[in-house]
Design an enzyme around this catalytic site. Structure first.
Site, PDB file in Angstrom:
ATOM      1  N   ASP A  73       0.848  -1.190   0.000  1.00 36.80           N
ATOM      2  CA  ASP A  73       0.000   0.000   0.000  1.00 36.80           C
ATOM      3  C   ASP A  73       0.890   1.248   0.000  1.00 36.80           C
ATOM      4  O   ASP A  73       2.127   1.132   0.003  1.00 36.80           O
ATOM      5  CB  ASP A  73      -0.956  -0.038   1.200  1.00 36.80           C
ATOM      6  CG  ASP A  73      -0.259   0.028   2.547  1.00 36.80           C
ATOM      7  OD1 ASP A  73       0.944   0.375   2.597  1.00 36.80           O
ATOM      8  OD2 ASP A  73      -0.914  -0.265   3.555  1.00 36.80           O
ATOM      9  N   TRP A  84      -7.070 -29.632 -10.062  1.00 38.67           N
ATOM     10  CA  TRP A  84      -8.517 -29.779  -9.856  1.00 38.67           C
ATOM     11  C   TRP A  84      -9.245 -30.103 -11.162  1.00 38.67           C
ATOM     12  O   TRP A  84     -10.256 -30.800 -11.142  1.00 38.67           O
ATOM     13  CB  TRP A  84      -9.105 -28.531  -9.194  1.00 38.67           C
ATOM     14  CG  TRP A  84      -8.541 -28.236  -7.830  1.00 38.67           C
ATOM     15  CD1 TRP A  84      -8.111 -27.016  -7.380  1.00 38.67           C
ATOM     16  CD2 TRP A  84      -8.365 -29.126  -6.724  1.00 38.67           C
ATOM     17  NE1 TRP A  84      -7.663 -27.104  -6.074  1.00 38.67           N
ATOM     18  CE2 TRP A  84      -7.815 -28.398  -5.652  1.00 38.67           C
ATOM     19  CE3 TRP A  84      -8.608 -30.489  -6.539  1.00 38.67           C
ATOM     20  CZ2 TRP A  84      -7.501 -28.972  -4.423  1.00 38.67           C
ATOM     21  CZ3 TRP A  84      -8.295 -31.056  -5.306  1.00 38.67           C
ATOM     22  CH2 TRP A  84      -7.765 -30.310  -4.277  1.00 38.67           C
ATOM     23  N   THR A 138     -11.274 -27.005  -3.404  1.00 35.36           N
ATOM     24  CA  THR A 138     -11.448 -26.957  -1.953  1.00 35.36           C
ATOM     25  C   THR A 138     -11.802 -25.531  -1.532  1.00 35.36           C
ATOM     26  O   THR A 138     -10.956 -24.810  -0.999  1.00 35.36           O
ATOM     27  CB  THR A 138     -10.182 -27.430  -1.222  1.00 35.36           C
ATOM     28  OG1 THR A 138      -9.076 -26.634  -1.651  1.00 35.36           O
ATOM     29  CG2 THR A 138      -9.898 -28.897  -1.485  1.00 35.36           C
ATOM     30  N   PRO A 139     -13.048 -25.105  -1.749  1.00 38.40           N
ATOM     31  CA  PRO A 139     -13.419 -23.737  -1.380  1.00 38.40           C
ATOM     32  C   PRO A 139     -13.367 -23.499   0.127  1.00 38.40           C
ATOM     33  O   PRO A 139     -13.569 -24.401   0.935  1.00 38.40           O
ATOM     34  CB  PRO A 139     -14.854 -23.595  -1.890  1.00 38.40           C
ATOM     35  CG  PRO A 139     -15.227 -24.858  -2.537  1.00 38.40           C
ATOM     36  CD  PRO A 139     -14.126 -25.841  -2.373  1.00 38.40           C
ATOM     37  N   LYS A 188     -16.339 -34.133   5.426  1.00 43.26           N
ATOM     38  CA  LYS A 188     -16.420 -33.396   4.161  1.00 43.26           C
ATOM     39  C   LYS A 188     -15.591 -32.116   4.173  1.00 43.26           C
ATOM     40  O   LYS A 188     -15.614 -31.367   3.212  1.00 43.26           O
ATOM     41  CB  LYS A 188     -17.876 -33.043   3.847  1.00 43.26           C
ATOM     42  CG  LYS A 188     -18.752 -34.250   3.600  1.00 43.26           C
ATOM     43  CD  LYS A 188     -20.167 -33.820   3.260  1.00 43.26           C
ATOM     44  CE  LYS A 188     -21.063 -35.021   3.015  1.00 43.26           C
ATOM     45  NZ  LYS A 188     -22.430 -34.601   2.655  1.00 43.26           N
TER      46      LYS A 188
END
Length: 137
Positions: free
Chosen positions: A17, A47, A59-60, A90
């Protein structure tokens, strides 16, 4: 618990920044890249391939907690240490420690799911494929 994998990041001028410190969303970009790098290092196919063979599209992220300790700046080399300390049916917990040498920059804990496409659109959580878990443990 799984083995640790280290993902290296070189901080560029554009990652910072106007004050010259890493803009915080970049840490999340690097952590996401480190997550995928973890699976690649453990031998899990891309994936696109697991979508064809296992129905797993990725894999969200479903939850995250981050603690910033020190700042980083242009020219720094950061190591993102990645582990999976907990496997669930899961989902799994993935942890990250971003360091500059011996200095801890941040710690992050995420919960991610193994996802498949839902009929009619969207995604759904699926059981973790045993072959992927074996590669990661």
């Amino acid at each position: 618990m799984t083995q640790q994998v280290v993902y290296t990041v070189h901080v560029e001028f554009g990652d910072c920044d106007p004050a010259g410190i890493v803009w915080f969303p970049n840490f999340f970009r690097w952590i996401d890249a480190a997550s995928r790098h973890f699976f690649a290092e453990r031998g899990v196919p891309r994936w696109e391939e697991t979508a064809k063979t296992l129905g797993v599209i990725g894999t969200p992220l479903v939850d995250t907690h981050t603690r910033f300790v020190k700042s980083a700046s242009y020219g720094d080399t950061l190591q993102v240490e990645v582990t999976i300390p907990e496997w669930r049916d899961k989902s799994f917990v993935q942890t990250y420690r971003v360091k500059r040498g011996d200095d801890l920059i941040l710690e992050c804990e995420e919960v991610r799911i193994f996802a498949a496409r839902r009929e009619g659109g969207g995604i759904r959580a699926v059981a973790i494929p045993p072959e992927i878990r074996r590669l990661c443990e």
